[in-house]
Motif scaffolding. Structure first.
Motif, PDB file in Angstrom:
ATOM      1  N   ARG A  46       0.845  -1.198   0.000  1.00  0.00           N
ATOM      2  CA  ARG A  46       0.000   0.000   0.000  1.00  0.00           C
ATOM      3  C   ARG A  46       0.874   1.239   0.000  1.00  0.00           C
ATOM      4  O   ARG A  46       1.961   1.252   0.570  1.00  0.00           O
ATOM      5  CB  ARG A  46      -0.918  -0.012   1.212  1.00  0.00           C
ATOM      6  N   SER A  65      -3.917   3.550  -0.577  1.00  0.00           N
ATOM      7  CA  SER A  65      -4.426   2.749  -1.694  1.00  0.00           C
ATOM      8  C   SER A  65      -3.514   1.553  -1.951  1.00  0.00           C
ATOM      9  O   SER A  65      -2.312   1.588  -1.696  1.00  0.00           O
ATOM     10  CB  SER A  65      -4.550   3.604  -2.956  1.00  0.00           C
ATOM     11  N   GLU A  66      -4.127   0.503  -2.471  1.00  0.00           N
ATOM     12  CA  GLU A  66      -3.372  -0.697  -2.824  1.00  0.00           C
ATOM     13  C   GLU A  66      -2.626  -0.434  -4.126  1.00  0.00           C
ATOM     14  O   GLU A  66      -3.225  -0.105  -5.138  1.00  0.00           O
ATOM     15  CB  GLU A  66      -4.332  -1.877  -2.990  1.00  0.00           C
TER      16      GLU A  66
END
Length: 153
Positions: A98, A103-104
């Motif tokens: 991440r 966010s990934e």
């Protein structure tokens, strides 16, 4: 006439009988309602207990992150402990990296073959599309997807 003479009783306007009127209805009807509601409460309780057991009971396989290492601006190494109730079965785990905003930015599925120990340490490198700040285990399962093979382990 009054009720002691065999006449009809008048509704009192004051006193305890006015504040607490005589119960109306058949006592058997109230008993049926009480039994019906009691059965409903017991059935709902058993349903909630079954739901809780299936949701929070010991899992067949579990991956728990133990650490991560930022290797460079596009790679994170994730270390985790895999716990299986049946170590003779393979497991598949999803690990991810991440970025700073949460966010990934990278994901990898890894196949862990059968073993002999219920707990096993695993280290996996994940490539990311942005500089990673953390690596973690997203989840593990014993339902192995068809596209994972032994060469991926």
């Amino acid at each position: 006439m009054n009720s002691s003479d065999g006449g009809t009783a008048q509704t009192p306007r004051s006193g305890p009988r006015a504040a607490y009127p005589e119960p109306s209805g058949d006592p058997r009807s109230r008993r049926r309602w009480f039994i019906g509601l009691s059965v409903l409460v017991v059935v709902a309780g058993v349903g909630l207990a079954a739901l809780g057991y299936t949701k929070f009971a010991d899992e067949e396989v579990k991956g728990e992150g133990t650490g991560y290492e930022l290797l460079d601006s596009s790679t994170v190494a994730v270390q985790f402990t895999l716990t299986r109730s049946d170590p003779s079965r393979p497991a598949a785990c999803v690990v991810r990296g991440r970025s700073k905003d949460g966010s990934e930015t990278g994901r990898r599925e890894v196949l862990i073959g059968p073993g002999t120990d219920k707990q096993q340490g695993v280290r996996v490198e994940v490539k990311t599309s942005a500089p990673p700040v953390i690596g973690e285990v997203f989840g593990c399962t014993t339902d192995i997807p068809a596209y994972l093979s032994e060469t991926d382990a």
